[in-house]
Enzyme design. Sequence first.
Site, PDB file in Angstrom:
ATOM      1  N   ARG A   1       7.401  10.330  15.665  1.00 17.82           N
ATOM      2  CA  ARG A   1       5.996  10.245  16.093  1.00 17.82           C
ATOM      3  C   ARG A   1       5.780  10.911  17.448  1.00 17.82           C
ATOM      4  O   ARG A   1       4.710  11.476  17.697  1.00 17.82           O
ATOM      5  CB  ARG A   1       5.561   8.784  16.143  1.00 17.82           C
TER       6      ARG A   1
ATOM      7  N   LYS B   1       5.541  -3.890  -6.059  1.00 16.11           N
ATOM      8  CA  LYS B   1       4.532  -4.777  -6.663  1.00 16.11           C
ATOM      9  C   LYS B   1       3.233  -4.077  -7.014  1.00 16.11           C
ATOM     10  O   LYS B   1       2.750  -3.230  -6.264  1.00 16.11           O
ATOM     11  CB  LYS B   1       4.210  -5.894  -5.675  1.00 16.11           C
TER      12      LYS B   1
ATOM     13  N   GLY C   1       6.256   4.495   3.863  1.00 16.44           N
ATOM     14  CA  GLY C   1       7.559   4.251   4.496  1.00 16.44           C
ATOM     15  C   GLY C   1       8.738   4.361   3.547  1.00 16.44           C
ATOM     16  O   GLY C   1       9.669   5.156   3.763  1.00 16.44           O
TER      17      GLY C   1
ATOM     18  N   GLY D   1       0.194   2.767   6.103  1.00 17.46           N
ATOM     19  CA  GLY D   1      -1.087   2.158   5.710  1.00 17.46           C
ATOM     20  C   GLY D   1      -2.181   3.186   5.524  1.00 17.46           C
ATOM     21  O   GLY D   1      -2.953   3.125   4.553  1.00 17.46           O
TER      22      GLY D   1
HETATM   23  P1  AMP Z   1       6.887  -0.463  -1.916  1.00 20.35           P
HETATM   24  O1  AMP Z   1       7.039  -0.854  -0.478  1.00 20.35           O
HETATM   25  O2  AMP Z   1       5.851  -1.216  -2.651  1.00 20.35           O
HETATM   26  O3  AMP Z   1       6.785   1.036  -2.091  1.00 20.35           O
HETATM   27  O4  AMP Z   1       8.238  -0.921  -2.635  1.00 20.35           O
HETATM   28  C1  AMP Z   1       9.473  -0.341  -2.350  1.00 20.35           C
HETATM   29  C2  AMP Z   1      10.543  -1.284  -2.797  1.00 20.35           C
HETATM   30  O5  AMP Z   1      10.467  -1.479  -4.187  1.00 20.35           O
HETATM   31  C3  AMP Z   1      11.924  -0.758  -2.511  1.00 20.35           C
HETATM   32  O6  AMP Z   1      12.541  -1.635  -1.605  1.00 20.35           O
HETATM   33  C4  AMP Z   1      12.613  -0.810  -3.876  1.00 20.35           C
HETATM   34  O7  AMP Z   1      13.928  -1.303  -3.812  1.00 20.35           O
HETATM   35  C5  AMP Z   1      11.750  -1.786  -4.652  1.00 20.35           C
HETATM   36  N1  AMP Z   1      11.881  -1.583  -6.087  1.00 20.35           N
HETATM   37  C6  AMP Z   1      11.645  -0.496  -6.798  1.00 20.35           C
HETATM   38  N2  AMP Z   1      11.908  -0.686  -8.090  1.00 20.35           N
HETATM   39  C7  AMP Z   1      12.342  -1.953  -8.220  1.00 20.35           C
HETATM   40  C8  AMP Z   1      12.761  -2.769  -9.325  1.00 20.35           C
HETATM   41  N3  AMP Z   1      12.794  -2.275 -10.565  1.00 20.35           N
HETATM   42  N4  AMP Z   1      13.099  -4.038  -9.082  1.00 20.35           N
HETATM   43  C9  AMP Z   1      13.058  -4.523  -7.827  1.00 20.35           C
HETATM   44  N5  AMP Z   1      12.677  -3.822  -6.744  1.00 20.35           N
HETATM   45  C10 AMP Z   1      12.319  -2.555  -6.951  1.00 20.35           C
END
Ligand code: AMP
Length: 397
Positions: A37, A194, A351, A374
């Site tokens: 940054r 999620k 991130g 964000g």
């Molecule tokens: P996000 O911050 O929503 O982009 O989520 C990223 C996180 O999702 C990472 O830490 C990944 O390890 C997790 N992730 C991706 N696929 C899976 C999965 N099939 N089961 C559990 N965690 C997952």
Amino acid sequence: MSFNRLETAELKGKTALVRVDFNVPRDGDGKITDDTRIRSALPTIKYLQDSGAKIVLLSHFGRPKGQPNPEMSLRFIVPTLEAAIGKSVSFVEKPSADSIANMAQDAIILVENTRFSHMETQGDPKMAQFLASLGDLFVMDAFSASHRNHASSAVVGNYLPAYAGLAMERELDHLAAALDHPKTPVMAIVGGAKVSTKIDLLENLVSRLDTLVIGGGMANTFLFAQGHDVGGSLCEKDLKAKALDILAAAEKENCHIILPVDVVTATEFRAHADSRVCGLNEVLPHEMILDAGPQTVSTILDAMDASETLIWNGPLGAFELPPFDTSTIECAKYAAKFCRRGSLTAVAGGGDTVAALALADVLDEFTFISTAGGAFLEWMEGKALPGVEILKSQSNA
Ligand code: AMP
């Protein structure tokens, strides 16, 4: 996207108030662990310096909750910044219009953490007016802070001529080229943990894309909604109806959805856990889906062959734990190859996405990678970002 560019500003003898994002990560000893940054602010600082402007840098750091807090002072940035610019930087705790005016025209001034006042996060016009009194023009160069309607990142632009800094300009041009007026067909990969954190984004994207790949843990919720047994996988069962709504909206909008057709499962959530590839209806009750399978990857690569633009947020599997990084890395490398050839524009952000693409060693090959978490997500959600809106509202173009 039209906004005022720095190259059109009259800068000689002027004082530029520059919003940067020096909210850099530090380790337990206070050492900066990633100076991206700070480095990204350098082109604007140098440009202003070469153009004869006095520079007043504004940034937040951490969440001091509107109170001065020595642990969150921005003073620690000064040595790194001085080393990067090759010039001394004056740190000012409590600026005033007079004190800034009395400093040399070639001064570079870093003001204390803007969040030491609660007026900052409230977007208080009085604080914005006060900040405006310190300079002649406002230069917004912190895309990563542009989703906040804060005094120093947006509201101050109501009281001064506002320009995009060079990093901001680059970011806005690339993002506009990816989603506002992209070369079609356009596809997106949305993965991550999620669905609940990405509903708005999915809803916005289905109306704007030709193809949407839903991967990672969030794909499990969709598979569950479609009637598949996902065993012990991460799955938000309460979002079943929402997932079906999104699929129905995609169909209505002619957005082709790609969900996993095969998966990689394991019984433990750890690196190098025993794993196997299986079909969607073969996941055992004690198994977790941790990555997309090879047939799914091949479908995604076919979609890339047919696309001109790719937007990517979120990994396709639990990429921190090999071998569950396989599908993410294969897709990233394929996209990078097309970018090298000039046949794909690929923009990624967020991130975990940056970490996953770094693991695939493609950071330099993607067309553009946004480190703004964000703000990047809100942009993908189609939301108006106050720090961008203030620039657009003043556009002379
Ligand atoms: P996000 O911050 O929503 O982009 O989520 C990223 C996180 O999702 C990472 O830490 C990944 O390890 C997790 N992730 C991706 N696929 C899976 C999965 N099939 N089961 C559990 N965690 C997952």
